[in-house]
Motif scaffolding. Structure first.
Motif, PDB file in Angstrom:
ATOM      1  N   UNK A  93       0.825  -1.206   0.000  1.00 44.49           N
ATOM      2  CA  UNK A  93       0.000   0.000   0.000  1.00 44.49           C
ATOM      3  C   UNK A  93       0.864   1.263   0.000  1.00 44.49           C
ATOM      4  N   UNK A  94       1.955   1.237   0.752  1.00 47.58           N
ATOM      5  CA  UNK A  94       2.855   2.395   0.787  1.00 47.58           C
ATOM      6  C   UNK A  94       3.456   2.646  -0.588  1.00 47.58           C
ATOM      7  N   UNK A  95       3.890   1.593  -1.268  1.00 44.37           N
ATOM      8  CA  UNK A  95       4.467   1.747  -2.601  1.00 44.37           C
ATOM      9  C   UNK A  95       3.402   2.165  -3.611  1.00 44.37           C
ATOM     10  N   UNK A  96       2.198   1.652  -3.445  1.00 42.11           N
ATOM     11  CA  UNK A  96       1.121   2.050  -4.346  1.00 42.11           C
ATOM     12  C   UNK A  96       0.852   3.545  -4.292  1.00 42.11           C
ATOM     13  N   UNK A  97       0.890   4.119  -3.094  1.00 41.43           N
ATOM     14  CA  UNK A  97       0.677   5.561  -2.954  1.00 41.43           C
ATOM     15  C   UNK A  97       1.794   6.356  -3.617  1.00 41.43           C
ATOM     16  N   UNK A  98       3.005   5.832  -3.615  1.00 38.36           N
ATOM     17  CA  UNK A  98       4.118   6.536  -4.257  1.00 38.36           C
ATOM     18  C   UNK A  98       3.965   6.586  -5.773  1.00 38.36           C
ATOM     19  N   UNK A  99       3.188   5.673  -6.331  1.00 39.94           N
ATOM     20  CA  UNK A  99       2.985   5.671  -7.783  1.00 39.94           C
ATOM     21  C   UNK A  99       2.195   6.896  -8.257  1.00 39.94           C
ATOM     22  N   UNK A 100       1.449   7.524  -7.360  1.00 38.27           N
ATOM     23  CA  UNK A 100       0.607   8.652  -7.755  1.00 38.27           C
ATOM     24  C   UNK A 100       1.146  10.010  -7.365  1.00 38.27           C
ATOM     25  N   UNK A 101       2.437  10.136  -7.094  1.00 35.03           N
ATOM     26  CA  UNK A 101       2.986  11.414  -6.648  1.00 35.03           C
ATOM     27  C   UNK A 101       3.006  12.452  -7.770  1.00 35.03           C
ATOM     28  N   UNK A 102       2.579  13.656  -7.462  1.00 38.64           N
ATOM     29  CA  UNK A 102       2.499  14.722  -8.465  1.00 38.64           C
ATOM     30  C   UNK A 102       3.868  15.204  -8.926  1.00 38.64           C
ATOM     31  N   UNK A 103       4.899  14.939  -8.156  1.00 42.01           N
ATOM     32  CA  UNK A 103       6.230  15.409  -8.549  1.00 42.01           C
ATOM     33  C   UNK A 103       6.720  14.701  -9.804  1.00 42.01           C
ATOM     34  N   UNK A 104       6.162  13.553 -10.120  1.00 42.34           N
ATOM     35  CA  UNK A 104       6.538  12.843 -11.325  1.00 42.34           C
ATOM     36  C   UNK A 104       7.554  11.750 -11.054  1.00 42.34           C
ATOM     37  N   UNK A 105       7.337  10.620 -11.683  1.00 44.10           N
ATOM     38  CA  UNK A 105       8.156   9.437 -11.421  1.00 44.10           C
ATOM     39  C   UNK A 105       9.643   9.689 -11.630  1.00 44.10           C
ATOM     40  N   UNK A 106       9.985  10.466 -12.650  1.00 43.66           N
ATOM     41  CA  UNK A 106      11.403  10.671 -12.972  1.00 43.66           C
ATOM     42  C   UNK A 106      12.106  11.578 -11.976  1.00 43.66           C
ATOM     43  N   UNK A 107      11.359  12.229 -11.089  1.00 45.45           N
ATOM     44  CA  UNK A 107      11.946  13.184 -10.160  1.00 45.45           C
ATOM     45  C   UNK A 107      12.318  12.581  -8.806  1.00 45.45           C
ATOM     46  N   UNK A 108      11.952  11.332  -8.565  1.00 46.51           N
ATOM     47  CA  UNK A 108      12.297  10.737  -7.277  1.00 46.51           C
ATOM     48  C   UNK A 108      12.623   9.261  -7.451  1.00 46.51           C
ATOM     49  N   UNK A 109      13.442   8.759  -6.535  1.00 46.88           N
ATOM     50  CA  UNK A 109      13.744   7.336  -6.491  1.00 46.88           C
ATOM     51  C   UNK A 109      13.230   6.767  -5.170  1.00 46.88           C
ATOM     52  N   UNK A 110      12.920   5.494  -5.189  1.00 43.70           N
ATOM     53  CA  UNK A 110      12.459   4.797  -3.998  1.00 43.70           C
ATOM     54  C   UNK A 110      13.461   3.693  -3.671  1.00 43.70           C
ATOM     55  N   UNK A 111      13.920   3.673  -2.440  1.00 41.40           N
ATOM     56  CA  UNK A 111      14.848   2.642  -1.980  1.00 41.40           C
ATOM     57  C   UNK A 111      14.176   1.891  -0.843  1.00 41.40           C
TER      58      UNK A 111
END
Length: 272
Positions: free
Chosen positions: A28-46
């Motif tokens: 669920x936490x990762x699913x919420x990160x998929x919808x971030x307005x900053x845009x996928x290319x602007x952040x990384x997830x570790x």
């Protein structure tokens, strides 16, 4: 599993999630990160897996095509060591530490980034707001420990834009400059659970650490705690507070950890 590497420009934010045997919550936490307005290319997830024995690796793998995502496994070493592991492989100038039982509002990472732009000095960190998600997390106990007793969160007297001290460098909802940590200190691995964040903040106080509260950087806790869960958590937190006070016997630390008042408070509470 193999890490999923970024092939674009360097990210603006590295989101580090440390996890242990909570695969359904992590999804669920990762699913919420998929919808971030900053845009996928602007952040990384570790995602740092602290020795999980459930299906955590498989849970992470299913998001490999949806996020700029990396997965790192370590033998169970505790929260501080896991955070240091994530920090060591992060690449963005801003690091945000997230909890595996929180889901982010869609604007959360964007708000953290914009706040750091307003406070570009290395010593400024950002604290976001965490509330309770609808559903099981809205139990009477959870409302008490977040809104009345404030044992988990203490937002009641905070105002948006407040500039706060080290004691508000709260793990799971704070971001800071990567440069500050690499040059002046990381988490002390003696802390397996609890106080690892505030203890680091206390050491960073010497570098002028300031924590800016940004109320619109929102996340929501999706897990509920039973009374026994909360007692166990309080016991572990108390042990960590004691270690913190031994490492730093200054009065500011003893006051934060309630070390000197614990026996008196217990005598008052015990009959009830």
């Amino acid at each position: 599993m193999n890490a999923v590497e970024s092939h674009g420009a360097a990210p603006l934010i590295s989101a580090i999630i440390c996890t242990y045997n909570r695969a359904p919550l992590l999804e669920q936490a990762l699913g919420a990160l998929c919808g971030q307005t900053i845009g996928r290319e602007q952040f990384e997830v570790i995602v740092v897996d602290d020795g999980s024995t459930d299906h955590t690796a498989a849970a992470v793998e299913q998001f490999g095509s949806l996020l700029n995502l990396r997965y790192a496994y370590q033998t169970n070493s505790g929260l501080a060591a896991a955070k240091n592991h994530g920090l060591s492989i992060a690449t963005a100038p801003v690091i945000i530490f997230l909890d595996d039982d929180d889901v982010l509002d869609s604007r959360c990472l964007e708000v953290h980034h914009r706040t750091h732009l307003r406070y570009p000095e290395p010593n400024y960190a950002v604290l976001g707001y965490t509330g309770l998600a609808l559903g099981p997390a809205q139990s009477a106990l959870m409302r008490y420990v977040t809104e009345v007793g404030c044992q988990l969160f203490y937002y009641r007297n905070l105002r948006d834009g407040d500039v706060l001290d080290f004691s508000f460098f709260w793990g799971g909802r704070s971001s800071c400059k990567r440069k500050l940590l690499l040059e002046h200190g990381v988490f002390n691995p003696v802390f397996r659970f609890g106080a690892e964040d505030i203890e680091l903040g206390y050491r960073l106080k010497a570098q002028g650490l300031r924590v800016v509260y940004s109320a619109s950087a929102k996340s929501y806790m999706i897990r509920t705690l039973s009374f026994d869960d909360f007692c166990r958590r309080s016991y572990l937190q108390g042990r960590s507070n004691w270690v913190f006070a031994q490492l730093h016997p200054e009065q500011a630390v003893r006051s934060w950890g309630q070390v000197d008042s614990a026996e008196r408070e217990w005598r008052e509470l015990e009959p009830r």
